[in-house]
Motif scaffolding. Structure first.
Motif, PDB file in Angstrom:
ATOM      1  N   HIS A 128       0.818  -1.214   0.000  1.00 24.31           N
ATOM      2  CA  HIS A 128       0.000   0.000   0.000  1.00 24.31           C
ATOM      3  C   HIS A 128       0.851   1.263   0.000  1.00 24.31           C
ATOM      4  CE1 HIS A 128      -3.543  -2.465   0.637  1.00 24.31           C
ATOM      5  NE2 HIS A 128      -2.936  -3.053   1.644  1.00 24.31           N
ATOM      6  N   GLY A 129       2.166   1.112   0.143  1.00 23.48           N
ATOM      7  CA  GLY A 129       3.028   2.287   0.118  1.00 23.48           C
ATOM      8  C   GLY A 129       4.061   2.292   1.227  1.00 23.48           C
ATOM      9  N   LEU A 130       4.482   3.479   1.595  1.00 25.88           N
ATOM     10  CA  LEU A 130       5.451   3.658   2.677  1.00 25.88           C
ATOM     11  C   LEU A 130       4.792   3.411   4.032  1.00 25.88           C
ATOM     12  CD1 LEU A 130       7.260   7.001   1.735  1.00 25.88           C
ATOM     13  CD2 LEU A 130       8.332   4.762   1.910  1.00 25.88           C
ATOM     14  N   ARG A 131       5.636   3.110   5.021  1.00 28.36           N
ATOM     15  CA  ARG A 131       5.244   3.158   6.434  1.00 28.36           C
ATOM     16  C   ARG A 131       6.399   3.869   7.132  1.00 28.36           C
ATOM     17  NH1 ARG A 131       3.777  -2.264   9.114  1.00 28.36           N
ATOM     18  NH2 ARG A 131       5.823  -2.824   8.323  1.00 28.36           N
ATOM     19  N   VAL A 132       6.220   5.140   7.431  1.00 27.82           N
ATOM     20  CA  VAL A 132       7.310   5.941   7.967  1.00 27.82           C
ATOM     21  C   VAL A 132       7.338   5.838   9.486  1.00 27.82           C
ATOM     22  CG1 VAL A 132       8.306   8.249   8.112  1.00 27.82           C
ATOM     23  CG2 VAL A 132       7.146   7.530   6.028  1.00 27.82           C
ATOM     24  N   PRO A 133       8.495   5.534  10.079  1.00 21.82           N
ATOM     25  CA  PRO A 133       8.589   5.516  11.540  1.00 21.82           C
ATOM     26  C   PRO A 133       8.167   6.864  12.124  1.00 21.82           C
ATOM     27  CG  PRO A 133      10.560   4.560  10.547  1.00 21.82           C
ATOM     28  CD  PRO A 133       9.772   5.163   9.433  1.00 21.82           C
ATOM     29  N   PRO A 134       7.280   6.879  13.109  1.00 25.38           N
ATOM     30  CA  PRO A 134       6.773   8.148  13.633  1.00 25.38           C
ATOM     31  C   PRO A 134       7.849   9.124  14.087  1.00 25.38           C
ATOM     32  CG  PRO A 134       5.386   6.357  14.388  1.00 25.38           C
ATOM     33  CD  PRO A 134       6.546   5.717  13.676  1.00 25.38           C
ATOM     34  N   ARG A 135       8.947   8.630  14.653  1.00 18.99           N
ATOM     35  CA  ARG A 135       9.985   9.561  15.111  1.00 18.99           C
ATOM     36  C   ARG A 135      10.682  10.265  13.958  1.00 18.99           C
ATOM     37  NH1 ARG A 135      13.068   5.868  19.699  1.00 18.99           N
ATOM     38  NH2 ARG A 135      11.203   5.305  20.901  1.00 18.99           N
ATOM     39  N   LEU A 136      10.677   9.642  12.770  1.00 20.10           N
ATOM     40  CA  LEU A 136      11.305  10.255  11.601  1.00 20.10           C
ATOM     41  C   LEU A 136      10.328  11.056  10.749  1.00 20.10           C
ATOM     42  CD1 LEU A 136      13.757   7.618  10.061  1.00 20.10           C
ATOM     43  CD2 LEU A 136      14.328   9.806  11.097  1.00 20.10           C
ATOM     44  N   ALA A 137       9.049  10.784  10.877  1.00 14.33           N
ATOM     45  CA  ALA A 137       8.053  11.382   9.979  1.00 14.33           C
ATOM     46  C   ALA A 137       7.984  12.889  10.156  1.00 14.33           C
ATOM     47  CB  ALA A 137       6.687  10.757  10.241  1.00 14.33           C
ATOM     48  N   GLN A 138       8.144  13.625   9.046  1.00 14.41           N
ATOM     49  CA  GLN A 138       7.979  15.069   9.139  1.00 14.41           C
ATOM     50  C   GLN A 138       6.519  15.441   9.313  1.00 14.41           C
ATOM     51  OE1 GLN A 138       8.707  13.401   6.383  1.00 14.41           O
ATOM     52  NE2 GLN A 138       8.379  14.574   4.515  1.00 14.41           N
ATOM     53  N   ILE A 139       5.607  14.546   8.881  1.00 17.40           N
ATOM     54  CA  ILE A 139       4.175  14.674   9.170  1.00 17.40           C
ATOM     55  C   ILE A 139       3.777  13.416   9.925  1.00 17.40           C
ATOM     56  CG2 ILE A 139       1.848  14.880   8.231  1.00 17.40           C
ATOM     57  CD1 ILE A 139       3.068  16.164   5.731  1.00 17.40           C
ATOM     58  N   GLN A 140       3.487  13.558  11.207  1.00 13.61           N
ATOM     59  CA  GLN A 140       3.100  12.396  12.009  1.00 13.61           C
ATOM     60  C   GLN A 140       1.603  12.107  11.905  1.00 13.61           C
ATOM     61  OE1 GLN A 140       4.742  13.993  15.715  1.00 13.61           O
ATOM     62  NE2 GLN A 140       6.184  12.280  15.764  1.00 13.61           N
ATOM     63  N   ALA A 141       0.820  13.156  11.681  1.00 13.19           N
ATOM     64  CA  ALA A 141      -0.626  12.993  11.577  1.00 13.19           C
ATOM     65  C   ALA A 141      -1.156  13.985  10.557  1.00 13.19           C
ATOM     66  CB  ALA A 141      -1.300  13.218  12.930  1.00 13.19           C
ATOM     67  N   VAL A 142      -2.078  13.530   9.721  1.00 11.22           N
ATOM     68  CA  VAL A 142      -2.743  14.419   8.774  1.00 11.22           C
ATOM     69  C   VAL A 142      -4.228  14.422   9.117  1.00 11.22           C
ATOM     70  CG1 VAL A 142      -3.010  12.559   7.050  1.00 11.22           C
ATOM     71  CG2 VAL A 142      -3.144  14.953   6.337  1.00 11.22           C
ATOM     72  N   VAL A 143      -4.798  15.635   9.200  1.00 12.40           N
ATOM     73  CA  VAL A 143      -6.217  15.797   9.498  1.00 12.40           C
ATOM     74  C   VAL A 143      -6.918  16.140   8.198  1.00 12.40           C
ATOM     75  CG1 VAL A 143      -7.929  16.948  10.944  1.00 12.40           C
ATOM     76  CG2 VAL A 143      -5.571  16.693  11.773  1.00 12.40           C
ATOM     77  N   LEU A 144      -7.820  15.268   7.764  1.00  7.03           N
ATOM     78  CA  LEU A 144      -8.475  15.426   6.468  1.00  7.03           C
ATOM     79  C   LEU A 144      -9.931  15.852   6.615  1.00  7.03           C
ATOM     80  CD1 LEU A 144      -6.484  12.654   6.119  1.00  7.03           C
ATOM     81  CD2 LEU A 144      -7.293  12.959   3.793  1.00  7.03           C
ATOM     82  N   ALA A 145     -10.315  16.854   5.843  1.00  9.51           N
ATOM     83  CA  ALA A 145     -11.725  17.222   5.717  1.00  9.51           C
ATOM     84  C   ALA A 145     -12.345  16.370   4.609  1.00  9.51           C
ATOM     85  CB  ALA A 145     -11.854  18.700   5.378  1.00  9.51           C
ATOM     86  N   ILE A 146     -13.407  15.635   4.948  1.00 10.55           N
ATOM     87  CA  ILE A 146     -14.040  14.772   3.950  1.00 10.55           C
ATOM     88  C   ILE A 146     -14.882  15.597   2.987  1.00 10.55           C
ATOM     89  CG2 ILE A 146     -15.685  12.880   3.640  1.00 10.55           C
ATOM     90  CD1 ILE A 146     -14.724  11.738   6.293  1.00 10.55           C
ATOM     91  N   LYS A 147     -15.585  16.589   3.505  1.00  6.70           N
ATOM     92  CA  LYS A 147     -16.417  17.477   2.683  1.00  6.70           C
ATOM     93  C   LYS A 147     -16.026  18.929   2.922  1.00  6.70           C
ATOM     94  CE  LYS A 147     -19.227  14.301   0.946  1.00  6.70           C
ATOM     95  NZ  LYS A 147     -19.336  14.031  -0.505  1.00  6.70           N
ATOM     96  N   GLY A 148     -16.442  19.795   1.986  1.00  4.41           N
ATOM     97  CA  GLY A 148     -16.060  21.196   2.059  1.00  4.41           C
ATOM     98  C   GLY A 148     -17.007  22.072   2.834  1.00  4.41           C
ATOM     99  N   GLU A 149     -17.883  21.513   3.652  1.00  3.47           N
ATOM    100  CA  GLU A 149     -18.798  22.314   4.458  1.00  3.47           C
ATOM    101  C   GLU A 149     -18.025  23.147   5.461  1.00  3.47           C
ATOM    102  OE1 GLU A 149     -21.723  19.745   6.159  1.00  3.47           O
ATOM    103  OE2 GLU A 149     -22.258  18.843   4.226  1.00  3.47           O
ATOM    104  N   GLU A 150     -18.485  24.351   5.687  1.00  3.65           N
ATOM    105  CA  GLU A 150     -17.735  25.274   6.526  1.00  3.65           C
ATOM    106  C   GLU A 150     -17.512  24.739   7.942  1.00  3.65           C
ATOM    107  OE1 GLU A 150     -15.250  28.093   7.000  1.00  3.65           O
ATOM    108  OE2 GLU A 150     -16.333  27.883   5.106  1.00  3.65           O
ATOM    109  N   ALA A 151     -18.537  24.075   8.493  1.00  2.72           N
ATOM    110  CA  ALA A 151     -18.402  23.538   9.849  1.00  2.72           C
ATOM    111  C   ALA A 151     -17.319  22.456   9.909  1.00  2.72           C
ATOM    112  CB  ALA A 151     -19.736  22.977  10.332  1.00  2.72           C
TER     113      ALA A 151
END
Length: 321
Positions: A128-151
């Protein structure tokens, strides 16, 4: 009709899988000149953290950095080599000894290169791709908006700010002009340890969907708990990745007592540990006839040996690629 896989399977064609992943995870591209490459921002961010970690470990030994102008056309800092006095004689590199005499230096060449990224990709990546060790990851978590609603966008951005304040390296993905499924696959390819997905239904339920890249799986969580929960999850997943890597290494390493056994284990694609007293320089030359080399020499307890011929030394041998 089943979707075509994003990557070639590792089991079917490992080199193709590797090349696909380097490109699709946006780590690097071919450069304009044959044999060169362009390291893209995501790949370079990973490389910067690897360099910083290596630099910190080297300095822990009491070593200090210095800079010399590069006047030699070629750079010899690709891996590690014992150079003896060959280059010292060629370039008249000397030092002042404790006796007050100018002496030729004995040199080793140690280089931290982008081969380290390749090793990380091959060891930790999956279909499925990379698995980056958390201590090395420059992005440890990504927060995704599923829809473009303002709320939804407001909640995603607020959560991102809160997680940053707690010390997590976080990125907010509010690009709702790009389909959510494509963005989720892209972040999975890049190996970001944690995805936090928020849509209208999550807002109604007071939850967020937490996806963990390293062990896999998804679960709903309360957004208010994430600032406390994420550091624990990231450390768990760091330890899991290390444990999996060690188990893989041990499962493919054979303890042998003869040259023939070492060749058999290495040519089968694994590693072999053989006493240096059994192998020696003569055995090392015979290994080379099978494209097998000594990859490292360790003391009996796994540490760096005091000398090449110290009692109990063990040679780790494998195919050279």
């Amino acid at each position: 009709m089943a979707k075509a896989p994003v990557l070639t399977s590792r089991a079917d064609d490992f080199p193709r899988w590797y090349q696909d992943l380097i490109t699709k995870a946006e780590l690097a591209d071919n450069g304009p000149v044959r044999g060169t490459m362009v390291i893209r921002p995501y790949g370079y961010g990973l490389w910067e953290r690897m360099q910083a970690e290596m630099d910190a470990r080297i300095k822990e030994t009491g070593t200090q950095n210095a800079y010399f102008p590069l006047l030699i056309p070629e750079s010899y800092l690709a891996t590690s080599h014992e150079l003896g006095q060959n280059f010292a004689k060629a370039f008249n590199t000397r030092y002042l000894s404790k006796d007050g005499r100018q002496e030729l230096v004995w040199q080793t060449s140690w280089g931290s290169t982008t081969r380290m990224i390749g090793a990380l990709v091959m060891m930790h990546g999956d279909d499925h791709g990379l698995r980056v060790p958390p201590r090395l990851a420059q992005i440890q978590a990504v927060v995704l908006a599923i829809k473009g609603e303002e709320a939804v966008l407001a909640k995603v951005r607020e959560l991102g700010d809160r997680l940053k304040a707690s010390g997590v390296r976080v990125h907010v993905d509010d690009r709702t002009d790009t389909p959510f499924g494509r963005r989720a696959v892209d972040w999975e390819l890049k190996g970001v340890p944690v995805r936090i997905e928020i849509g209208p239904r999550d807002l109604e339920n007071g939850t967020a969907m937490l996806a963990r890249r390293i062990p896999g799986g998804k679960e709903p969580v309360a957004p208010a708990d994430l600032a406390e929960l994420l550091p624990k999850i990231l450390e768990e997943d760091q330890e899991l990745l290390l444990r999996q890597s060690r188990e893989r290494r041990e499962s493919r390493t054979a303890e042998v007592s003869t040259l023939a056994e070492a060749v058999e284990a290495a040519t089968a694609g694994g590693w072999a540990r053989i006493p240096w007293a059994v192998l020696g320089e003569e055995g090392e030359a015979r290994l080379a006839e099978h494209a097998v080399t000594v990859r490292c020499l360790v003391a009996e307890d796994g540490s760096v040996p005091d000398a090449d011929d110290a009692p109990g030394n063990v040679a780790v041998v494998a195919r050279a690629y």
